[in-house]
Design an enzyme around this catalytic site. Structure first.
Site, PDB file in Angstrom:
ATOM      1  N   ASN A 515       1.350  -1.254   0.031  1.00 46.33           N
ATOM      2  CA  ASN A 515      -0.435  -0.167  -0.131  1.00 46.33           C
ATOM      3  C   ASN A 515       0.926   1.159  -0.350  1.00 46.33           C
ATOM      4  O   ASN A 515       0.720   2.684  -0.277  1.00 46.33           O
ATOM      5  CB  ASN A 515      -0.947   0.159   1.506  1.00 46.33           C
ATOM      6  CG  ASN A 515      -1.524   0.953   1.657  1.00 46.33           C
ATOM      7  OD1 ASN A 515      -2.351   2.094   0.755  1.00 46.33           O
ATOM      8  ND2 ASN A 515      -1.739   1.786   2.181  1.00 46.33           N
ATOM      9  N   TYR A 581       2.958   8.930 -10.857  1.00 45.13           N
ATOM     10  CA  TYR A 581       2.457   8.691 -10.851  1.00 45.13           C
ATOM     11  C   TYR A 581       1.508   7.525 -11.339  1.00 45.13           C
ATOM     12  O   TYR A 581       1.800   6.008 -10.881  1.00 45.13           O
ATOM     13  CB  TYR A 581       1.117   9.367  -9.797  1.00 45.13           C
ATOM     14  CG  TYR A 581       0.670   8.863  -8.454  1.00 45.13           C
ATOM     15  CD1 TYR A 581       0.522   8.300  -7.659  1.00 45.13           C
ATOM     16  CD2 TYR A 581      -0.867   8.177  -8.597  1.00 45.13           C
ATOM     17  CE1 TYR A 581       0.096   7.685  -6.404  1.00 45.13           C
ATOM     18  CE2 TYR A 581      -2.001   7.183  -8.625  1.00 45.13           C
ATOM     19  CZ  TYR A 581      -0.678   7.430  -6.933  1.00 45.13           C
ATOM     20  OH  TYR A 581      -2.120   6.983  -5.868  1.00 45.13           O
ATOM     21  N   THR A 620      -5.580  11.357  10.850  1.00 48.60           N
ATOM     22  CA  THR A 620      -4.026  10.849   9.684  1.00 48.60           C
ATOM     23  C   THR A 620      -4.744  11.452   8.097  1.00 48.60           C
ATOM     24  O   THR A 620      -5.239  11.360   7.489  1.00 48.60           O
ATOM     25  CB  THR A 620      -4.185   9.184   9.625  1.00 48.60           C
ATOM     26  OG1 THR A 620      -4.632   8.535  11.017  1.00 48.60           O
ATOM     27  CG2 THR A 620      -2.376   9.450   8.903  1.00 48.60           C
TER      28      THR A 620
END
Ligand code: ZN
Length: 693
Positions: A515, A581, A620
């Protein structure tokens, strides 16, 4: 300090703490408050009891709703641990009635439980201890029972009675081993009546009961009796040897092999076990001693350990074939079961035949359970067992109960009930490794995996964020349920080390979630090779490294596995300025598909999740959106908060996509409920141009 290091057990009673206990728990009555206090003193000393072992009681009067004052026994409930008991863990029972049961010739275990349950003063109480009638039949106000190491060291011996007499003189009565239940309760009551002034009863190969008029008297007698046993063992035991054995191979290599061999029902849904390793100086010294080969064949210190550790451990020497050793253990267990089961009138269902404790000289004790918590219990028991057996051996020879008695305890319904009948969670017995675990999606995935019962290895390069994540998971899911490994996935050696850590901490890995990812906003005209490589090293090469190491561990275990790659909606629906990306994620998805093909013969499924617009998980924030967000917001003339709303309105379901949704998708794939591999599941609220194709 421990029994083998001299006399360590002593009274920890303090008048001040006793007063504090009355202040804290006095609403339940002063006597019960003191009962809770000294029960905790016993429970906190691991040389006396371990994890739910032992029990205590107090007698007094109970005032019913109608105002009647009736005799009452408060005895520890089954399943609670003495170190953490509260007044509510002591069910109150009709003592006068229970005493009358002694007149019966026999009482089955099931009927005993029924009698106890139907004579509670509060129907919502936990089940009273399986030794409740023993407490009821004794006349003393306070009764304390432990499985103290020192008492077991002396009694698990060919001349156990002689050694106890030598240590304790006439202060105690001694009873040969009788299985807990109604007959033991009667036998203890009878010997106490015949013995005049005594402070307690030693049950050979089981433990110690002490009693007194006050909480303090019963407790202090208890620790004094144990200390006298420690002193004798110390005086008589031959000195320890100081041999050492080098580790034949690393723990990280042997653990996944063993974990695979110990799993039951291999195939579709193997019943795996989770490991806890103990390799301290004392454990290694005991395993290096020549006596270990004989001791490994002997049974548990006290019978109720059998449900945690099985009757005996498996000893694996440096040159031994692991598979053959485990097979021999299983065969021995099968014989043990069949021989004992044949003597029973009721048909028993065999429990799994895998060892729970594997002793490897030079490496330590590898202890297993269906969860990390269970493995820790087995490991704590094993450390005390190794030490006590070794002391017993130096006293002339450790001798355990015969297999038949251990079997009766292992298959006693009242013991098995202690393990709980709650349905297992979907990922119980499994270990999950998540990279990028400290980020928003990583945190959501870890939460979901832990809630589903998996033990967790959190991998991230951000040490502080990682510590925070584990710090929040452990209190919720239990000690040792999650570990942190600082690693950058673009570093092959670091990824390998992370998987080794997982093997050392839990025995292996079953679920892997690559991940970790980084984002970069840059048009192609300005995208340097160095920048592209930096993104690719994490998003693509990092996934490759994670897959490679996962395969290594999966292959060693031989029990399948599941990989869920966190890809991106950009793979199907790329956007401008996001070339590095999108291309690296596309490569990661492609490599996941290759992995699905290559790992299928191992029973490993590889799937991917395309999430979109997960801005945060709790507090977060998403690293990706911190990188991408400001630019995207600016180009659309929006604030960051408006941007989140914009993305929400862009998807077909107008859904706010959250990390917990990604976590739910991971749990679904990991559960193996559908025979699916090579698939990509969007978690994006529905974006037509990003439909997988
Ligand atoms: Zn006991």
């Amino acid at each position: 300090m421990t029994a083998s290091q001299g006399v360590a057990t002593r009274s920890r009673w303090s008048d001040e703490a006793a007063r504090a206990a009355i202040a804290r728990w006095g609403a339940a009555g002063e006597q019960l408050a003191l009962r809770v206090y000294t029960s905790r003193l016993i429970g906190e000393d691991t040389d006396l009891v371990l994890h739910g072992g032992g029990n205590t009681s107090v007698k007094g009067t109970f005032r019913t709703l109608l105002g009647d004052e009736v005799e009452c026994l408060w005895v520890k409930g089954s399943g609670s641990s003495l170190d953490k008991v509260e007044p509510r863990d002591f069910p109150a029972l009709d003592l006068a009635y229970l005493r009358r049961l002694r007149a019966l010739d026999a009482l089955s275990d099931e009927e005993m439980v029924n009698q106890l349950r139907t004579h509670l003063f509060d129907a919502s109480s936990p089940n009273p201890s399986v030794e409740a009638l023993l407490h009821a039949f004794l006349p003393h106000t306070f009764v304390d029972h432990s499985h103290a190491d020192a008492v077991l060291v002396l009694t698990n011996h060919a001349d156990g009675e002689g050694l106890i007499r030598e240590a304790l003189g006439k202060r105690v009565a001694i009873l040969p081993y009788i299985m807990p239940g109604f007959p033991l309760a009667k036998a203890v009551a009878e010997i106490v009546e015949r013995s005049g002034e005594i402070e307690g009863v030693v049950l050979i190969k089981h433990g110690l009961f002490s009693f007194g008029k006050t909480a303090k008297e019963s407790y202090e007698r208890h620790v004094e009796l144990v200390a006298a046993c420690e002193a004798l063992a110390e005086k008589k035991a031959a000195p320890r040897t100081t041999a050492s054995v080098p580790a034949a191979r690393p723990l990280a290599e042997i653990a996944p092999l063993l974990r695979g061999l110990l799993a039951s029902d291999p195939g579709e849904s193997p019943k795996r076990l989770v490991m806890e390793h103990r390799g301290g100086r004392e454990v290694l010294a005991a395993l290096a001693d020549a006596s270990v080969a004989r001791l490994a064949g002997t049974g548990t210190l006290t019978p109720d350990h059998v449900i945690r550790t099985k009757a005996w451990p498996l000893l694996v020497g440096a040159g031994d074939d692991l598979a053959a050793s485990v097979k021999r253990f299983r065969e021995r267990y099968d014989v043990y079961f069949e021989r004992a089961a044949a003597t029973k009138t009721t048909k028993l269902k065999k429990l799994d035949s895998a060892p729970r404790v594997v002793l490897v000289p030079g490496i330590g004790a590898l202890c297993f359970g269906k969860s990390k918590a269970d493995a820790i219990i087995a490991a704590d028991i094993t450390e005390h067992t190794l030490r006590s057996k070794w002391t017993g051996e130096r006293l002339g020879g450790y001798e355990s109960l015969p297999d038949g008695d251990l079997f009766d305890m292992e298959y006693w319904s009242l013991e098995q009930a202690k393990l709980g009948k709650a349905a297992e969670r979907v990922l119980e017995r499994q270990v999950a490794l998540v990279t990028g675990a400290a980020g928003a999606i990583g945190r959501g995935v870890c939460d979901a995996l832990a809630e589903a019962g998996a033990a967790l290895v959190l991998v991230d390069r951000d040490e502080a964020a990682l510590a925070k994540a584990v710090g929040e998971l452990e209190p919720r899911f239990g000690r040792g349920s999650a570990i942190a490994v600082v690693a950058d996935v673009s570093d092959d050696a670091a990824v390998r080390a992370a998987f080794d850590r997982a093997c050392e901490a839990f025995g292996g890995v079953d679920i892997v979630v690559p991940n970790a990812g980084i984002a970069l906003v840059r048009p192609l005209a300005e995208l340097s090779g160095a920048d592209a490589r930096r993104v690719s090293d994490v998003n693509y090469i990092g996934v490759l490294a994670t897959l490679r190491e996962a395969e290594r561990v999966f292959r060693a275990q031989g029990t399948g596995g599941s990989v869920i790659v966190s890809a991106s909606k950009n793979v199907f629906a790329p956007g401008k300025d996001f070339g590095a990306y999108s291309a690296s994620k596309a490569a990661a998805l492609q490599i996941a598909k290759i992995a699905a093909i290559e790992l299928a013969p191992l029973g490993v499924r590889v799937n991917a999740i395309n999430a979109d617009a997960v801005f945060a998980h709790g507090e977060t924030p998403s690293g990706l959106w911190q990188e991408v967000g400001p630019d995207r917001a600016k180009s659309r003339g929006l604030t960051m908060a408006e941007l989140e709303e914009f993305y929400r309105n862009r998807n077909l379901l107008r859904a706010k996509v959250e990390a917990k949704h990604v976590g739910a998708a991971v749990v679904f794939f990991a559960s193996g409920k559908t025979p699916t591999t090579g698939a990509t599941l969007p978690v994006d609220g529905g974006i037509a141009e990003a439909f997988p194709r």
